[in-house]
Design a protein around this motif. Sequence first.
Motif, PDB file in Angstrom:
ATOM      1  N   LEU A 147      95.618 -13.514 -56.377  1.00 39.74           N
ATOM      2  CA  LEU A 147      95.668 -14.618 -57.335  1.00 39.74           C
ATOM      3  C   LEU A 147      96.831 -15.553 -57.026  1.00 39.74           C
ATOM      4  CD1 LEU A 147      94.638 -15.960 -59.922  1.00 39.74           C
ATOM      5  CD2 LEU A 147      96.060 -14.383 -61.237  1.00 39.74           C
ATOM      6  N   GLU A 148      97.978 -14.994 -56.686  1.00 37.97           N
ATOM      7  CA  GLU A 148      99.129 -15.833 -56.333  1.00 37.97           C
ATOM      8  C   GLU A 148      98.828 -16.663 -55.090  1.00 37.97           C
ATOM      9  OE1 GLU A 148     102.916 -13.268 -58.073  1.00 37.97           O
ATOM     10  OE2 GLU A 148     102.158 -12.804 -56.053  1.00 37.97           O
ATOM     11  N   GLY A 149      98.099 -16.068 -54.122  1.00 38.48           N
ATOM     12  CA  GLY A 149      97.726 -16.820 -52.927  1.00 38.48           C
ATOM     13  C   GLY A 149      96.765 -17.949 -53.244  1.00 38.48           C
ATOM     14  N   THR A 150      95.812 -17.678 -54.138  1.00 34.69           N
ATOM     15  CA  THR A 150      94.840 -18.698 -54.538  1.00 34.69           C
ATOM     16  C   THR A 150      95.519 -19.870 -55.230  1.00 34.69           C
ATOM     17  OG1 THR A 150      93.090 -17.044 -54.784  1.00 34.69           O
ATOM     18  CG2 THR A 150      92.781 -19.145 -55.926  1.00 34.69           C
ATOM     19  N   LEU A 151      96.473 -19.556 -56.094  1.00 36.97           N
ATOM     20  CA  LEU A 151      97.155 -20.594 -56.868  1.00 36.97           C
ATOM     21  C   LEU A 151      98.318 -21.223 -56.112  1.00 36.97           C
ATOM     22  CD1 LEU A 151      97.271 -18.817 -60.354  1.00 36.97           C
ATOM     23  CD2 LEU A 151      95.679 -20.589 -59.608  1.00 36.97           C
ATOM     24  N   GLY A 152      98.792 -20.545 -55.065  1.00 38.67           N
ATOM     25  CA  GLY A 152      99.958 -21.035 -54.345  1.00 38.67           C
ATOM     26  C   GLY A 152     101.210 -20.996 -55.198  1.00 38.67           C
TER      27      GLY A 152
END
Length: 305
Positions: free
Chosen positions: A39-44
């Motif tokens: 999720l952190e990767g998706t949201l940056g």
Amino acid sequence: MDWDDLRIFLAVARADSLSGAGKRLNIDASTVGRRIARLEGTLGAKLFVKTPQGYALAPEGERLLPHAESAELALSGAKEALSGPDNLTGQFRIGAPDGCANYLLPQICARLCETHPGLEIQIIALPRVFNLSRREADMAIAVSQPQAGRLVVQRLTDYQLHLAAHEDYLRSRPPILARDDLRGHRMIGYIPDMIFDRELDYLTETGAEWAQLTSNSVSVQMQAIRAGAGLGIVHDFAIPFCPGVRRILTGQISLTRSFWLIRHADDRRSQRMNRLADALGQGIRSEVARLQGLLTSEGSTQERT
């Protein structure tokens, strides 16, 4: 953005740990960690900060939190709309002090489950205040009105407490006709430094300076009284469950307390939660009145003055 990722994000935010979130979701902690990383990767954006105490929300996580909670509420609303206006289903967690949890909630929840077969009720009986912001419970019953937080607070009913002892204990000692007669008797009560709410400080009402036998659980106190260990302040609604326990000095020592139903403010928009709150509140009012009425109807056979 995947709702399932948001669901895991909310669980970590409320549990402060990957393992705690995993237990709530019934998945292992490593999976929780991978999903949060995804999720952190998706949201940056970095959503959590690892601290010695666990996982704390980063500033970006704080900004995401209300949106994730809104999505959770919207999904719950959709399920409500499909299940019908009168059908209560799904899991429902109630937090309550152990006196209420032991002597009131079992029969109330039994009736709710009978009426709504699709409802799963969890009762958490703990001698402390529940944190609804972290969703430790969907609703909580308390013995005092909270003064802070985004909460909906409803006064449910008053209840009475009196000094009581087992009839075997009373028969073996001189009659107790006045407060002065309490001197020399063993007192039972709360552990002083574990009283989590000032409304539970009963001992001063008796004039006793200390209790010889103490517990943080009102149910343990009642069992000690039932075993003939001494005198203690007990809920009137608990006495019908304890044969042989009698109220004493009812005209001289009498306490009144209140139960409060506490909900998270956002749950006001949930018709399901509103219906559950109404049913729970009505159940507690009726059950307290019924059990206390049993003592009134038995009159002098249930107490010594």
